[in-house]
Design an enzyme around this catalytic site. Structure first.
Site, PDB file in Angstrom:
ATOM      1  N   GLY A 112       0.804  -1.223   0.000  1.00 49.98           N
ATOM      2  CA  GLY A 112       0.000   0.000   0.000  1.00 49.98           C
ATOM      3  C   GLY A 112       0.832   1.267   0.000  1.00 49.98           C
ATOM      4  O   GLY A 112       0.389   2.308  -0.472  1.00 49.98           O
ATOM      5  N   GLU A 115       1.701   1.819  -3.560  1.00 52.15           N
ATOM      6  CA  GLU A 115       0.450   2.206  -4.223  1.00 52.15           C
ATOM      7  C   GLU A 115       0.099   3.664  -3.928  1.00 52.15           C
ATOM      8  O   GLU A 115      -0.384   4.383  -4.804  1.00 52.15           O
ATOM      9  CB  GLU A 115      -0.680   1.266  -3.788  1.00 52.15           C
ATOM     10  CG  GLU A 115      -0.530  -0.124  -4.401  1.00 52.15           C
ATOM     11  CD  GLU A 115      -1.513  -1.145  -3.856  1.00 52.15           C
ATOM     12  OE1 GLU A 115      -2.235  -1.749  -4.658  1.00 52.15           O
ATOM     13  OE2 GLU A 115      -1.563  -1.324  -2.617  1.00 52.15           O
ATOM     14  N   GLU A 135       2.478  -8.494  -2.212  1.00 60.24           N
ATOM     15  CA  GLU A 135       1.201  -9.084  -1.784  1.00 60.24           C
ATOM     16  C   GLU A 135       1.056 -10.561  -2.099  1.00 60.24           C
ATOM     17  O   GLU A 135       0.462 -11.309  -1.319  1.00 60.24           O
ATOM     18  CB  GLU A 135       0.032  -8.302  -2.394  1.00 60.24           C
ATOM     19  CG  GLU A 135      -0.249  -6.967  -1.740  1.00 60.24           C
ATOM     20  CD  GLU A 135       0.578  -5.816  -2.303  1.00 60.24           C
ATOM     21  OE1 GLU A 135       0.283  -4.654  -1.991  1.00 60.24           O
ATOM     22  OE2 GLU A 135       1.548  -6.087  -3.058  1.00 60.24           O
TER      23      GLU A 135
END
Length: 260
Positions: A112, A115, A135
């Protein structure tokens, strides 16, 4: 506004937002995502903010990932809702802001965290930065836009390799891939971000907002980026910034744009 997990300061037209959970390597939990949304929204709506810089506290991590303990026992439905809400609240929200967002990546930007950096309009990195989407090593895939934004930035093949191997790349490899625009020392990272922000702030914030919308349109399903460019180009002719910019050019003086 008071925050528990982030810091936000506005100075000389720049709002610097710092994810401040150093004991957790600045990992993103629900509360932090909500606070980031609120801070970005405040900056977007403030006439004092011309550019936003997002970074992490300390030199170890920008954001080391999501807080896995929050969703380890989620169902299929809950997992889908987690991704949908996160994208709407923060990641897509940041990508579509009309105020330019620079991610200053220090240390780890994983999952994240990467991201979030990719949702910014562009990225710079310190020499000690490490980036990746790990992930699949947890039996899941990136859910906050990583499978879409990484290929857009580095190409399909490199994105496939990064995601499937769950590996990390260093700052120089990220620069080679086009994932970041500049690499500098940790000490000079924010200084470089502010220097770039200063260059942005010399220009029309209204025109920059139009440029962001036009560029983003090229990556949206059902949108024709060329058509949006034509529309935004035309809209610029009705702005005070266009009048000031063209008059300043013709009069051989520096433009003084009205701003947001």
């Amino acid at each position: 506004m008071k925050y528990e997990n982030i810091l936000s300061e506005t100075k000389n037209g720049i709002t610097t937002i710092i994810i401040n959970r150093p004991s957790k390597l600045n990992a993103l939990n629900r509360e932090t995502i909500q606070e980031l949304h609120d801070a970005f929204e405040d900056a977007e709506n403030s006439s004092k903010t011309k550019v936003i810089i997002i970074t992490g506290s300390g030199e170890k991590a920008f954001v080391a990932g999501a807080d896995i303990s929050e969703f380890a026992d989620f169902s299929i439905e809950e997992g889908g809702k987690l991704a949908a809400k996160g994208q709407e609240l923060l990641f897509d929200f940041v990508a579509n802001l009309s105020t330019p967002v620079i991610a200053a990546v220090n240390g780890f930007a994983l999952g994240g965290g990467l991201e979030l950096a990719m949702a910014a309009h562009f990225r710079i990195a310190s020499e000690n930065a490490k980036m990746g989407l790990p992930e699949v090593s947890l039996g899941v895939i990136p859910g906050y836009g990583g499978t879409q934004r990484l290929p857009q930035l580095v190409g399909k093949g490199r994105a496939m390799e990064m995601i499937m191997t769950a590996g990390m790349i260093d700052a120089n490899q990220a620069l080679q891939y086009g994932l970041v625009n500049h690499v500098t020392t940790p000490e000079e990272l924010l200084e470089l971000a502010e220097k770039l922000a200063g260059k942005i702030m010399r220009n029309s914030s209204v025109a920059i907002a139009s440029a962001i919308r036009a560029i983003n349109a090229n990556f949206e399903d059902g949108e024709n980026g060329f058509d949006i460019e034509i529309e935004e180009f035309g809209n610029c002719f009705g702005t005070e910034d266009f009048k000031e910019g063209t008059q300043a050019f013709l009069q051989k003086r520096k433009a003084e744009f009205p701003g947001k």
